[in-house]
Write a protein that holds these residues in place. Structure first.
Motif, PDB file in Angstrom:
ATOM      1  N   MET A  64      -3.509  -5.896   8.573  1.00  0.00           N
ATOM      2  CA  MET A  64      -2.686  -4.698   8.510  1.00  0.00           C
ATOM      3  C   MET A  64      -1.260  -5.023   8.956  1.00  0.00           C
ATOM      4  SD  MET A  64      -4.387  -2.158   7.313  1.00  0.00           S
ATOM      5  CE  MET A  64      -6.097  -1.848   6.904  1.00  0.00           C
ATOM      6  N   PRO A  65      -0.273  -4.355   8.377  1.00  0.00           N
ATOM      7  CA  PRO A  65       1.112  -4.637   8.763  1.00  0.00           C
ATOM      8  C   PRO A  65       1.429  -4.124  10.160  1.00  0.00           C
ATOM      9  CG  PRO A  65       1.026  -2.752   7.292  1.00  0.00           C
ATOM     10  CD  PRO A  65      -0.369  -3.324   7.342  1.00  0.00           C
ATOM     11  N   ILE A  66       2.433  -4.731  10.768  1.00  0.00           N
ATOM     12  CA  ILE A  66       2.926  -4.243  12.045  1.00  0.00           C
ATOM     13  C   ILE A  66       4.324  -3.690  11.821  1.00  0.00           C
ATOM     14  CG2 ILE A  66       1.511  -5.783  13.455  1.00  0.00           C
ATOM     15  CD1 ILE A  66       3.876  -7.659  13.683  1.00  0.00           C
ATOM     16  N   ALA A  67       4.928  -3.172  12.889  1.00  0.00           N
ATOM     17  CA  ALA A  67       6.161  -2.393  12.743  1.00  0.00           C
ATOM     18  C   ALA A  67       7.272  -3.169  12.041  1.00  0.00           C
ATOM     19  CB  ALA A  67       6.622  -1.915  14.114  1.00  0.00           C
ATOM     20  N   ARG A  68       7.402  -4.468  12.300  1.00  0.00           N
ATOM     21  CA  ARG A  68       8.557  -5.208  11.788  1.00  0.00           C
ATOM     22  C   ARG A  68       8.286  -6.002  10.509  1.00  0.00           C
ATOM     23  NH1 ARG A  68      12.824  -4.955  15.097  1.00  0.00           N
ATOM     24  NH2 ARG A  68      12.490  -4.295  17.246  1.00  0.00           N
ATOM     25  N   ASP A  69       7.073  -5.956   9.981  1.00  0.00           N
ATOM     26  CA  ASP A  69       6.832  -6.688   8.731  1.00  0.00           C
ATOM     27  C   ASP A  69       6.289  -5.780   7.632  1.00  0.00           C
ATOM     28  OD1 ASP A  69       4.178  -6.233   9.402  1.00  0.00           O
ATOM     29  OD2 ASP A  69       3.572  -8.327   9.273  1.00  0.00           O
ATOM     30  N   PHE A  70       6.470  -4.471   7.805  1.00  0.00           N
ATOM     31  CA  PHE A  70       5.859  -3.527   6.869  1.00  0.00           C
ATOM     32  C   PHE A  70       6.334  -3.756   5.438  1.00  0.00           C
ATOM     33  CE2 PHE A  70       5.749   0.428   4.481  1.00  0.00           C
ATOM     34  CZ  PHE A  70       4.427   0.805   4.634  1.00  0.00           C
ATOM     35  N   PHE A  71       7.644  -3.853   5.232  1.00  0.00           N
ATOM     36  CA  PHE A  71       8.154  -3.986   3.871  1.00  0.00           C
ATOM     37  C   PHE A  71       7.920  -5.391   3.313  1.00  0.00           C
ATOM     38  CE2 PHE A  71      10.204  -0.007   4.880  1.00  0.00           C
ATOM     39  CZ  PHE A  71      10.102   0.674   3.669  1.00  0.00           C
ATOM     40  N   ASP A  89       6.009  -5.784  -0.266  1.00  0.00           N
ATOM     41  CA  ASP A  89       6.502  -6.612  -1.361  1.00  0.00           C
ATOM     42  C   ASP A  89       5.404  -7.445  -2.001  1.00  0.00           C
ATOM     43  OD1 ASP A  89       9.092  -5.712  -1.208  1.00  0.00           O
ATOM     44  OD2 ASP A  89       9.803  -7.365   0.035  1.00  0.00           O
ATOM     45  N   LYS A  90       4.358  -7.758  -1.247  1.00  0.00           N
ATOM     46  CA  LYS A  90       3.281  -8.613  -1.755  1.00  0.00           C
ATOM     47  C   LYS A  90       2.265  -7.837  -2.590  1.00  0.00           C
ATOM     48  CE  LYS A  90       3.636 -11.686   2.262  1.00  0.00           C
ATOM     49  NZ  LYS A  90       2.947 -12.217   3.461  1.00  0.00           N
ATOM     50  N   LEU A  91       2.387  -6.508  -2.623  1.00  0.00           N
ATOM     51  CA  LEU A  91       1.422  -5.671  -3.318  1.00  0.00           C
ATOM     52  C   LEU A  91       1.979  -5.225  -4.667  1.00  0.00           C
ATOM     53  CD1 LEU A  91       0.397  -3.416  -0.290  1.00  0.00           C
ATOM     54  CD2 LEU A  91      -0.766  -5.465  -1.114  1.00  0.00           C
ATOM     55  N   ASP A  92       1.077  -4.941  -5.621  1.00  0.00           N
ATOM     56  CA  ASP A  92       1.495  -4.428  -6.920  1.00  0.00           C
ATOM     57  C   ASP A  92       2.209  -3.087  -6.785  1.00  0.00           C
ATOM     58  OD1 ASP A  92       0.427  -6.632  -8.156  1.00  0.00           O
ATOM     59  OD2 ASP A  92      -1.460  -5.652  -8.690  1.00  0.00           O
ATOM     60  N   LEU A  93       1.935  -2.373  -5.686  1.00  0.00           N
ATOM     61  CA  LEU A  93       2.591  -1.092  -5.450  1.00  0.00           C
ATOM     62  C   LEU A  93       4.111  -1.198  -5.524  1.00  0.00           C
ATOM     63  CD1 LEU A  93       0.609   0.177  -2.320  1.00  0.00           C
ATOM     64  CD2 LEU A  93       0.594   1.257  -4.568  1.00  0.00           C
ATOM     65  N   ALA A 139      -0.471   4.252   1.336  1.00  0.00           N
ATOM     66  CA  ALA A 139      -0.682   3.439   0.140  1.00  0.00           C
ATOM     67  C   ALA A 139      -0.855   1.961   0.476  1.00  0.00           C
ATOM     68  CB  ALA A 139       0.493   3.631  -0.825  1.00  0.00           C
ATOM     69  N   VAL A 140      -0.033   1.443   1.376  1.00  0.00           N
ATOM     70  CA  VAL A 140      -0.143   0.038   1.765  1.00  0.00           C
ATOM     71  C   VAL A 140      -1.496  -0.224   2.432  1.00  0.00           C
ATOM     72  CG1 VAL A 140       0.775  -1.702   3.352  1.00  0.00           C
ATOM     73  CG2 VAL A 140       2.331  -0.393   1.912  1.00  0.00           C
ATOM     74  N   ASN A 155      -5.714   4.000  14.873  1.00  0.00           N
ATOM     75  CA  ASN A 155      -5.445   3.454  13.545  1.00  0.00           C
ATOM     76  C   ASN A 155      -5.710   4.499  12.476  1.00  0.00           C
ATOM     77  OD1 ASN A 155      -4.913   1.077  14.827  1.00  0.00           O
ATOM     78  ND2 ASN A 155      -6.724  -0.005  14.090  1.00  0.00           N
ATOM     79  N   TRP A 156      -5.000   4.372  11.355  1.00  0.00           N
ATOM     80  CA  TRP A 156      -5.202   5.276  10.219  1.00  0.00           C
ATOM     81  C   TRP A 156      -6.210   4.729   9.216  1.00  0.00           C
ATOM     82  CZ3 TRP A 156       0.672   4.566   9.522  1.00  0.00           C
ATOM     83  CH2 TRP A 156       1.374   5.317  10.472  1.00  0.00           C
ATOM     84  N   ASP A 157      -6.492   3.443   9.246  1.00  0.00           N
ATOM     85  CA  ASP A 157      -7.336   2.845   8.201  1.00  0.00           C
ATOM     86  C   ASP A 157      -8.768   3.347   8.302  1.00  0.00           C
ATOM     87  OD1 ASP A 157      -9.150   0.834   9.665  1.00  0.00           O
ATOM     88  OD2 ASP A 157      -7.179   0.340  10.445  1.00  0.00           O
TER      89      ASP A 157
END
Length: 381
Positions: free
Chosen positions: A1-8, A12-16, A91-92, A122-124
């Motif tokens: 899961m992403p953390i606060a500073r690597d979210f974007f 970028d690695k997703l088809d989204l 979505a991520v 967590n939201w997941d």
């Protein structure tokens, strides 16, 4: 899961990131216009290691300030940017958890005792899915609050718990969940943001699975998702919508741009959005009525009664002021000192919080400086 500073970077690695149905336009406009970042520099800024929690807080402050001074029209950019980030978070996470059940979470569930309570920020839905796969737990009753409706290839009322009393463990999600759905937010006649449903604001729906197209915003159904995960747009709700204030009418404007393909599903029902508490400094739990008050009260009771507490990968971030208060309230009610196990690759901040802030003696702590992975030795607990 992403953390606060690597979210974007993760995004970028997703088809989204290349799907035109995924909306980030208002986030870009907010960065360029409200924060004064030069034209064309917003994309680089988002990928420069910024703290996504700080950005969301900035957007929230701008939205609320402009709503009070300029009304909805003047606050449209931060209003839409705030919601775009909520959808983007969900979505991520849905893309990351879209696969077979997590073996780490399955092993954890297999090790539980019937009376164990699970508390998560967590939201997941990795833990939800593992519980449903391995125990009698059901989302219809297992969250500690009762959903208004369940989505299983269509909306239906929640089932009642089994008469044999085997209901599985209690799962308390104190910041909401990607599969909890509420109506898309609107404004009332006084510039206040409110849920778009004509029900108590605590009413919510739970998404479990969809094996085919469902009605959603502009029919933009995205296939290919496992149970407990969905595409960018969740299913529309069958809740009644909020009526406009006296003297007003609702006008919808939904342009179709030539570069965006139209949706191929129905758009019937009330547009929905993920019911999650975003990582902002001022968390608006009361926006959802008594929903989170009930959840946090049950979490406090569980922490008060527990003989042993296991803290896995939770570092008590500065923005979670309420979680600190939760532990203080629960521990002040206790007559005994619990045993506490901390599993964290960097456990020192949590240890300090337990000893210096909450007064837990070192003799009652068990520290495991490790990641919680499928290879983790649960016998160590």
């Amino acid at each position: 899961m992403p953390i606060a500073r690597d979210f974007f970077d993760i995004f970028d690695k997703l088809d989204l990131s290349t799907n035109p149905w995924v909306l980030i336009g208002s986030i870009i406009v907010f960065l360029e216009d409200d924060l004064g970042i030069g034209r064309g520099g917003a994309f680089d800024h988002l990928r420069s290691g910024i703290d996504i929690e700080d950005l969301h807080s900035q957007i929230e402050v701008a939205r609320d300030t402009q709503l009070k001074s300029e009304g909805l029209v003047g606050a449209m950019t931060p209003y839409k940017a705030f919601n775009e980030l909520l959808f983007l978070f969900a979505a991520v996470i849905n893309d990351i958890q879209n696969g077979p059940p997590s073996q780490t979470h399955m092993k954890l569930v297999d090790s539980l005792n019937p009376e164990d309570v699970l508390i998560t920020f967590n939201w997941d839905t990795l833990l939800d899915r593992a519980l449903a796969e391995r125990t009698a737990w059901r989302p219809d009753w297992g969250y500690g609050v009762s959903p208004k409706a369940m989505f299983n290839d269509g909306w239906h009322p929640p089932m009642k718990p089994k008469e044999d009393g085997k209901t599985g463990n209690l799962l308390l999600k104190l910041h909401g969940s990607t599969n909890w759905l509420t109506a898309y937010s609107v404004t009332d006649g006084h510039g206040m943001i409110v849920p778009g449903q004509d029900l108590d604001p605590s009413a919510f729906g739970v998404f479990e699975r969809a094996t085919g197209p469902y009605a959603c915003f502009k029919g933009r159904y995205i296939p290919g998702y496992e149970p407990w995960a969905y595409g960018y747009y969740p299913p529309n709700l069958d809740f009644p919508g909020r009526a406009p204030p006296d003297g007003y009418t609702i006008v919808g404007l939904s342009p179709n741009f030539p570069w965006t393909k139209p949706g191929n599903a129905s758009d019937a029902g009330l547009p929905s959005m993920p019911l999650i508490i975003p990582p902002v400094k001022s968390k608006s739990y009361e926006f959802f009525g008594g929903l989170f008050k009930t959840l946090w009260s049950k979490a406090e009771n569980a922490l008060t009664a527990a003989d042993e507490i296991v803290i896995i990968g939770y570092s008590f971030p500065k923005t979670d002021i309420q979680s600190e208060k939760l532990f203080h309230r629960a521990f002040s009610r206790r007559l005994t000192i619990p045993k506490i196990t901390i599993i964290d690759p960097n456990p020192d901040p949590v240890v300090k919080r337990m000893t210096a802030d909450l007064g837990i003696p070192g003799s009652h702590l068990k520290i495991i400086a490790d990641y919680f992975t499928p290879d983790f030795d649960l016998d160590a607990l």
